[in-house]
Design a protein around this motif. Structure first.
Motif, short mmCIF file in Angstrom:
data_model
loop_
_atom_site.label_atom_id
_atom_site.label_comp_id
_atom_site.label_asym_id
_atom_site.label_seq_id
_atom_site.Cartn_x
_atom_site.Cartn_y
_atom_site.Cartn_z
N ASP B 132 0.70 -1.21 -0.05
CA ASP B 132 0.03 0.12 0.05
C ASP B 132 0.73 1.35 0.12
OD1 ASP B 132 -2.28 -1.34 0.03
OD2 ASP B 132 -2.86 -1.24 2.03
N LEU B 133 1.90 1.14 0.91
CA LEU B 133 2.64 2.50 0.98
C LEU B 133 3.45 2.68 -0.45
CD1 LEU B 133 4.34 2.17 4.63
CD2 LEU B 133 2.68 3.82 3.81
N LYS B 134 3.95 1.51 -0.91
CA LYS B 134 4.52 1.66 -2.44
C LYS B 134 3.82 2.29 -3.18
CE LYS B 134 8.44 -1.54 -2.38
NZ LYS B 134 8.87 -2.94 -2.97
N GLU B 135 2.35 1.80 -3.32
CA GLU B 135 1.47 2.54 -4.18
C GLU B 135 1.15 4.05 -3.96
OE1 GLU B 135 -0.44 1.16 -6.79
OE2 GLU B 135 0.99 -0.55 -6.52
N GLN B 136 1.19 4.36 -2.60
CA GLN B 136 0.97 5.64 -2.13
C GLN B 136 2.08 6.43 -2.65
OE1 GLN B 136 -0.05 5.25 1.89
NE2 GLN B 136 -0.21 7.52 2.33
N VAL B 137 3.18 6.16 -2.46
CA VAL B 137 4.45 6.81 -2.96
C VAL B 137 4.37 7.09 -4.49
CG1 VAL B 137 6.85 6.79 -3.29
CG2 VAL B 137 5.92 6.08 -1.03
N LYS B 138 4.05 5.92 -5.06
CA LYS B 138 4.02 6.00 -6.50
C LYS B 138 2.91 7.23 -6.81
CE LYS B 138 3.80 3.38 -10.70
NZ LYS B 138 3.37 2.33 -11.21
N SER B 139 1.75 6.93 -6.20
CA SER B 139 0.71 7.98 -6.57
C SER B 139 1.09 9.51 -6.47
CB SER B 139 -0.60 7.54 -6.08
OG SER B 139 -0.56 7.51 -4.52
N PHE B 141 3.83 10.84 -6.85
CA PHE B 141 4.72 11.24 -7.65
C PHE B 141 4.18 11.04 -9.17
CE2 PHE B 141 7.41 10.65 -4.10
CZ PHE B 141 8.10 12.10 -4.13
N ASP B 142 2.97 10.82 -9.16
CA ASP B 142 2.25 10.73 -10.53
C ASP B 142 2.69 12.18 -11.17
OD1 ASP B 142 0.64 9.66 -12.69
OD2 ASP B 142 -0.98 11.00 -11.82
N ILE B 143 2.95 12.12 -12.26
CA ILE B 143 3.42 13.32 -12.87
C ILE B 143 2.38 14.43 -12.97
CG2 ILE B 143 4.19 14.37 -15.27
CD1 ILE B 143 5.56 11.74 -15.87
N LYS B 144 1.24 14.11 -13.13
CA LYS B 144 0.08 14.89 -13.35
C LYS B 144 -0.28 15.61 -12.04
CE LYS B 144 -2.97 13.04 -17.25
NZ LYS B 144 -2.55 11.37 -16.72
#
Lengths: 115, 447
Positions: B132-139, B141-144
């Motif tokens: 979940d945390l990985k997903e959170q970090v990823k989101s 840094f979503d470019i948009k």
């Protein structure tokens, strides 16, 4: 003095009488079913089946602390593991004593739990 | 907490099966299914159990075969082998084949299985949390969402970021201090196929020059006085992720030569070691300096410059990003309000003041100014007086206000009048203009 002891079983279920009664009944049914199978397997010297079934019922005998049967079932399980050293006569004798002992326990259990 | 943790009990002895079932059911998070034979268990694997306790000697199929088939179906299911045999070689063999644990049937079995199951539940919860945390970090840094901009200048940057995502090309990011170079680097990492791997930032300027080598490449035990143990460097730490070399322009020439060799050969050795370690990470570098000029001045190696330049991304300073200032200011105010549970908005006059400033500290400065303004205001609105701009008024800052010539004249004369205590004669002399010009302005109430 009973031939079995429910202390360990009682510990697991924290004295749940219904559960103890169910487990005793399960044990009685299972032993009544398995003893003739072991007997006929010994008759035809099918040591593999003897080993498998005695191995299966050994933990329940340990748990119900059936003092007279514990060393006997252990002996049969161990002796039937290695097929080359089996002494048929000795094994038949051991099983006979085990059977007598278990049947006595089952009689007691039936009186105690399945009136 | 994980609810509804599914456990399969595979046991041919009904007595023992019931004992296990009863004991494990005491945990309210678990749901238990019991099977008498190996085949029954295999037929029900589609129910996706979270753990299986498997009796080793089953009537139909041997425990080993059942284990193999379960793992062939899904090798993530933890299988606990329960056996009456205390045969060590069987146990080792099964554990090697992928069994999660091996338990012997005795008086303590139920407690051991209980704690093993609890461990699995805990481990699953942690795994899920990490995921979940990985997903959170990823989101994050979503470019948009990560790069807030509507300006053309930034549009070019975003195009370049997108181009860098699907290749492993080295990226060099240049831009003034505070313009968001690290944000760009993170955007590249977290949107590329390396996003689940580590992102390791190293600020070259923050590390004493004599320590950079061990920091980047690591060292072996005893490599130098005080090297008490082996230490892995940032290149190794980044594994097959991204290594971000921030402020690369601050690196001294000696270290530049070493870095060049590593980047060229794609392999390194730890300080004081012989073992060759292959380089798998992607390198992103950044600097606020003009590296081309540094090369000309002899402060930066030309060969390293070409090695690092790869895909160059120039992050524009905030003053060249048009109305992005307002977008960003609103974003920072919103974030501040969210963190402090209040409502805040920026008045149009305050927005105007923000627009007419040259932001030498770029976004970092803007964020600090907006946050301070949010603290200073007593209402729900930020007004011009709450915006405290710290930088000195340089010529450039005056020019960013984009006034007409006449307005500049008025502003300059006004400034001088204030400075010289409204002494018109002195001001006229200083500015080399006629005193009548000043009088006329005063008469027309322009000053």
């Amino acid at each position: 003095m009973k031939t079995y002891n429910i202390t360990k079983l009682s510990e697991i279920c924290m004295g749940d009488e219904v559960f103890i009664s169910q487990m005793i009944q399960t044990f009685v049914t299972q032993i009544n079913k398995d003893l003739p199978i072991i007997q006929s397997a010994i008759d035809i010297k099918n040591w593999d089946t003897v080993h498998k079934i005695t191995h299966k019922i050994k933990p329940s005998i340990d748990m119900l602390d059936i003092a007279s049967a514990k060393p006997l079932i252990k002996e049969i399980v161990e002796k039937t593991r290695n097929l080359s050293t089996i002494n048929t006569e000795e094994l038949t004798k051991t099983f006979y004593i085990l059977k007598e002992s278990l049947q006595e326990t089952i009689r007691e259990m039936t009186i105690d739990y399945c009136p | 907490m994980v609810s509804n943790f599914k456990i399969f009990i595979v046991e041919d002895d009904p007595f023992y099966r019931n004992v296990l079932n009863y004991h494990l059911s005491l945990n309210p998070e678990t749901t238990i299914s019991c099977f008498e034979t190996g085949q029954e268990c295999l037929d029900n694997l589609h129910l996706k159990p979270d753990a299986i306790t498997l009796d080793y000697s089953l009537p139909d199929i041997s425990g080993e075969v059942v284990l193999n088939r379960i793992l062939a179906f899904d090798n993530q299911i933890p299988v606990i082998i329960v056996s009456g045999q205390d045969d060590i070689s069987t146990a080792i063999n099964l554990l090697k084949k992928g069994a999660y644990d091996y338990v012997i049937k005795d008086d303590d079995t139920k407690n051991r299985i209980w704690s093993i199951i609890n461990n699995i539940i805990e481990k699953n919860a942690l795994k899920k949390e990490v995921q979940d945390l990985k997903e959170q970090v990823k989101s994050q840094f979503d470019i948009k969402t990560n790069i807030i901009s509507s300006s053309k200048a930034m549009h070019r940057v975003i195009t370049m970021i997108n181009k860098s995502l699907n290749s492993n090309i080295t990226v060099s990011i240049t831009g003034e201090t505070g313009s968001g170079k690290e944000v760009v680097a993170k955007s590249i990492h977290y949107n590329s196929n390396r996003s689940k791997r580590p992102f390791i930032p190293v600020n070259i300027a923050a590390i004493p020059s004599e320590l950079i080598e061990t920091e980047l490449f690591g060292h072996e035990k005893g490599a130098f006085t005080g090297a008490m143990a082996r230490r892995i460097g940032k290149f190794e730490e980044a594994k097959d992720g991204t290594l971000f070399l921030d402020e690369i322009g601050e690196m001294n020439l000696g270290m530049q030569a070493k870095l060049l060799r590593v980047l060229q050969e794609r392999e390194l050795t730890r300080v004081g070691g012989n073992e060759i370690i292959k380089l798998k990470c992607r390198v992103i570098s950044s600097t606020h300096k003009n590296l081309r000029e540094e090369v000309t001045a002899g402060r930066f190696r030309e060969d390293l410059y070409y090695r690092l330049i790869g895909l160059p991304i120039l992050v524009p300073p905030l003053r060249e990003r048009d109305s992005d200032v307002i977008l960003l200011a609103k974003h920072f105010a919103f974030e501040y309000a969210k963190d402090n549970n209040i409502k805040i908005k920026i008045s149009p006059e305050a927005q105007n003041k923000l627009l007419h400033y040259h932001w030498p500290g770029n976004i970092r400065e803007l964020k600090a100014v907006v946050e301070l303004a949010c603290v200073m205001t007593d209402t729900e609105e930020v007004n011009p007086e709450h915006i405290i701009l710290n930088s000195h008024n340089t010529l450039e800052s005056i020019l960013t206000s984009e006034l007409t010539m006449e307005e500049y004249k008025i502003a300059i004369i006004g400034h001088y009048l204030k400075k010289y205590d409204k002494d018109i004669l002195t001001v006229a002399k200083k500015l080399e203009i006629g005193k009548s010009t000043i009088y006329r302005m005063l008469q027309n109430n322009l000053i």
